[in-house]
Design a protein around this motif. Structure first.
Motif, short mmCIF file in Angstrom:
data_model
loop_
_atom_site.label_atom_id
_atom_site.label_comp_id
_atom_site.label_asym_id
_atom_site.label_seq_id
_atom_site.Cartn_x
_atom_site.Cartn_y
_atom_site.Cartn_z
N UNK A 236 -9.43 2.36 6.52
CA UNK A 236 -8.65 3.40 7.18
C UNK A 236 -7.77 2.82 8.27
N UNK A 237 -8.32 1.87 9.03
CA UNK A 237 -7.53 1.25 10.10
C UNK A 237 -6.32 0.50 9.55
N UNK A 238 -6.53 -0.26 8.48
CA UNK A 238 -5.42 -1.00 7.89
C UNK A 238 -4.38 -0.05 7.31
N UNK A 239 -4.84 1.04 6.69
CA UNK A 239 -3.90 2.01 6.11
C UNK A 239 -3.05 2.67 7.18
N UNK A 240 -3.68 3.07 8.28
CA UNK A 240 -2.91 3.69 9.37
C UNK A 240 -1.96 2.67 9.99
N UNK A 241 -2.43 1.44 10.17
CA UNK A 241 -1.58 0.41 10.76
C UNK A 241 -0.38 0.11 9.86
N UNK A 242 -0.62 0.05 8.56
CA UNK A 242 0.50 -0.17 7.63
C UNK A 242 1.51 0.96 7.71
N UNK A 243 1.02 2.18 7.82
CA UNK A 243 1.93 3.32 7.89
C UNK A 243 2.73 3.32 9.19
N UNK A 244 2.07 2.94 10.28
CA UNK A 244 2.77 2.94 11.57
C UNK A 244 3.81 1.83 11.62
N UNK B 52 0.93 14.43 12.15
CA UNK B 52 0.28 15.68 11.80
C UNK B 52 -0.77 15.43 10.72
N UNK B 53 -1.52 16.50 10.40
CA UNK B 53 -2.58 16.38 9.41
C UNK B 53 -2.02 15.95 8.07
N UNK B 54 -0.86 16.48 7.68
CA UNK B 54 -0.29 16.11 6.38
C UNK B 54 0.11 14.64 6.35
N UNK B 55 0.44 14.08 7.53
CA UNK B 55 0.76 12.65 7.58
C UNK B 55 -0.48 11.81 7.26
N UNK B 56 -1.62 12.21 7.82
CA UNK B 56 -2.85 11.49 7.52
C UNK B 56 -3.26 11.66 6.06
N UNK B 57 -3.07 12.86 5.52
CA UNK B 57 -3.38 13.07 4.11
C UNK B 57 -2.46 12.23 3.23
N UNK B 58 -1.20 12.10 3.62
CA UNK B 58 -0.28 11.26 2.85
C UNK B 58 -0.70 9.79 2.92
N UNK B 59 -1.19 9.37 4.10
CA UNK B 59 -1.66 7.99 4.24
C UNK B 59 -2.87 7.76 3.33
N UNK B 60 -3.79 8.71 3.29
CA UNK B 60 -4.96 8.57 2.41
C UNK B 60 -4.54 8.54 0.95
N UNK B 61 -3.60 9.39 0.59
CA UNK B 61 -3.15 9.44 -0.81
C UNK B 61 -2.43 8.15 -1.19
N UNK B 62 -1.64 7.62 -0.27
CA UNK B 62 -0.84 6.44 -0.57
C UNK B 62 -1.69 5.17 -0.58
N UNK B 63 -2.76 5.14 0.23
CA UNK B 63 -3.55 3.91 0.39
C UNK B 63 -4.98 4.07 -0.10
N UNK B 64 -5.23 5.01 -1.00
CA UNK B 64 -6.61 5.25 -1.41
C UNK B 64 -7.20 4.05 -2.14
N UNK B 65 -6.39 3.31 -2.86
CA UNK B 65 -6.91 2.13 -3.55
C UNK B 65 -7.35 1.08 -2.53
N UNK B 66 -6.52 0.86 -1.50
CA UNK B 66 -6.88 -0.10 -0.45
C UNK B 66 -8.16 0.33 0.26
N UNK B 67 -8.24 1.62 0.60
CA UNK B 67 -9.42 2.11 1.32
C UNK B 67 -10.67 1.97 0.45
N UNK B 68 -10.56 2.32 -0.83
CA UNK B 68 -11.70 2.18 -1.74
C UNK B 68 -12.10 0.71 -1.90
N UNK B 69 -11.10 -0.16 -2.02
CA UNK B 69 -11.40 -1.59 -2.18
C UNK B 69 -12.10 -2.14 -0.94
#
Length: 475
Positions: A191-199, A2-19
């Motif tokens: 974003x791809x790595x963050x989603x893959x890590x979450x999955x 769901x949308x909240x799952x993607x928001x949680x992924x962004x919140x949890x991996x924002x440092x990785x995504x920014x890096x």
């Protein structure tokens, strides 16, 4: 998801995504710096066909012929017959085949204008090549390809209408464009790595993950405490700590569990080791005793007992002595503190824990404790390692499952729940431990500090005095 799952992924991996985004932009910038700058110069030629007559129809035919001829002339621009002359004119140290890679020609549809572009590492050379190609192309077309037989002049004319100028800035690399593309690629990779890590990550991180793994309700969440080993009994050591308040919230929720049951005896277990079930059981017992309820804490882990150490009582004699008939239950129960909390240690480690815990003696012991106390909490070994917890659960009201955030995996929790269902035991709910106090998976009690007013402190002291009078009456 769901949308909240993607928001949680962004919140949890924002440092990785920014890096990854910064790394992509930096990589593109470094690539641009390593590239040799190239310059591009262009010239324009006009192709026309002369007519012996000045009539309108003859002029239209000449223009139509020129438009058709331009399509073929474009392919002549980078031919060897033209570029060999350019190499001779400019004294270039290259071949026509190599030079053709830096020459391009184009013409818009239904147009008689040819645009010639030349690229080189030097701005002056780029302009010189473009002008030389235009001059030699015109000479080849007019005096060789389109020249009629005899001494007659060619009807085709090619004139330069816009000579090439020396470029003032390089055409390549496009540093701003490359950096922008690098940032986009880095962002997409992050974003791809963050989603893959979450999955791929099957560990439990939040209350939402518990709800996805089992239908059992979440009774409470206990925040992570780095000093838990130094002070495991946080409800007693620091009553105003937010983590202690989490156990009181758990106590409140537990009071609404199985309200119609004849007794309130619970087995506290977990799917695997190291999930904080023993400290959770001990703190919950203390929190329940604070309300004035009669509580007994039983160490049912006959393989790796911890309750005696946590509670600071003598553990040499306890449950195993009662089960084998060596001691009476009333003789091994130890009162803890000034309230109505009693502790039944595990006693000596037996060679057959599962058989003892599944015996009729264990059933009679739990029945006696349920009659004498308001709450019976049994600390049992992990469900997936041994059968002890499942065996004890048949003699109690049900099971309280402990799951550690960041440690327990969803398949493990699901397997533990299915194991209880297979033997008909009742799972009342899940207690999530080691929840982070900050971030997307944080628990509410980590956001503020709890302090009791003086009236509440005085009231609690009066409760302790009343407990002493009650114990005197009981004696």
């Amino acid at each position: 998801m769901e949308l909240r799952d993607y928001l949680r992924i962004l919140h949890r991996n924002w440092i990785l995504i920014l890096a990854m985004t910064i790394l992509g932009g930096a990589g593109a910038f470094g690539y641009s710096l390593l590239q040799t700058p190239t310059y591009e110069a262009s010239s324009q030629l006009y192709v026309s066909v002369r007519s012996d007559s000045s009539g309108i129809s003859e002029l239209a035919q000449g223009t139509s012929f020129a438009r058709q001829a331009v399509v073929s002339f474009v392919d002549v621009v980078d031919s060897a017959v033209v570029l060999d002359r350019v190499i001779d004119d400019l004294d270039l140290d290259t071949t026509a085949q190599k030079l053709a890679g830096s020459i391009s020609a184009s013409s818009p549809q239904n147009s008689v204008i040819i645009t010639i572009r030349a690229t080189a590492a030097d701005a002056d050379m780029a302009a010189a090549i473009a002008n030389s190609v235009g001059t030699n192309f015109a000479d080849v077309v007019v005096n060789r390809l389109e020249k009629p037989e005899g001494e007659a002049a060619s009807l085709v004319r090619v004139e330069t209408i816009a000579p090439a100028l020396v470029p003032t800035s390089p055409s390549s690399p496009h540093t701003p464009l490359n950096v922008a593309l690098g940032l986009i690629v880095g962002l997409a990779a992050g974003l791809g790595i963050a989603v893959l890590r979450s999955v791929l990550d099957t560990r439990i991180h939040s209350l939402h993950d518990i709800e996805a793994a089992t239908e059992a309700p979440v009774l409470g969440g206990i925040a992570l405490d780095p000093d838990a080993k130094k002070r495991p009994l946080i409800v007693h050591a620091d009553p105003r700590n937010p983590r202690a308040e989490s156990f009181r919230s758990l106590r409140t929720n537990l009071q609404f569990v199985d309200v119609d049951g004849a007794s309130r005896s619970f087995v506290v277990s977990s799917a695997g080791p190291g999930e904080g079930k023993s400290t959770t059981t001990a703190n919950l017992a203390i929190a329940l005793a604070e309300t004035g309820a009669r509580v007994v804490l039983v160490d049912g882990d006959l393989r790796l007992p911890r309750v005696a150490d946590y509670m600071g009582v003598e553990g040499g004699v306890g449950l195993t002595d009662v089960l084998i008939g060596r001691a009476e239950l009333v003789d091994v129960l130890q009162q803890w503190g000034t309230g109505k909390l009693f502790v039944l240690p595990s006693g000596r480690t037996p060679p057959n824990p599962s058989e003892l815990l599944g015996s009729q003696a264990m059933q009679r012991t739990l029945a006696a404790l349920s009659d004498a106390f308001d709450y019976v909490l049994v600390d049992a070994p992990p469900l997936l390692l041994v059968t002890d917890a499942a065996v004890i659960s048949r003699f109690t009201s049900g099971v309280l499952m402990v799951a550690a955030s960041g440690t327990t995996k969803k398949p493990q929790l699901t397997a533990a729940v299915e194991k209880l269902q297979a033997i008909g035991s009742r799972l009342f709910g899940v207690i999530v431990t080691m929840l982070p106090s900050k971030g997307p998976d944080s628990y509410g009690y980590g956001a503020y500090s709890y302090s009791a007013p003086e009236e509440a402190t005085s009231s609690r002291g009066g409760g302790e005095r009343r407990s002493r009078r009650d114990r005197t009456d009981e004696k």
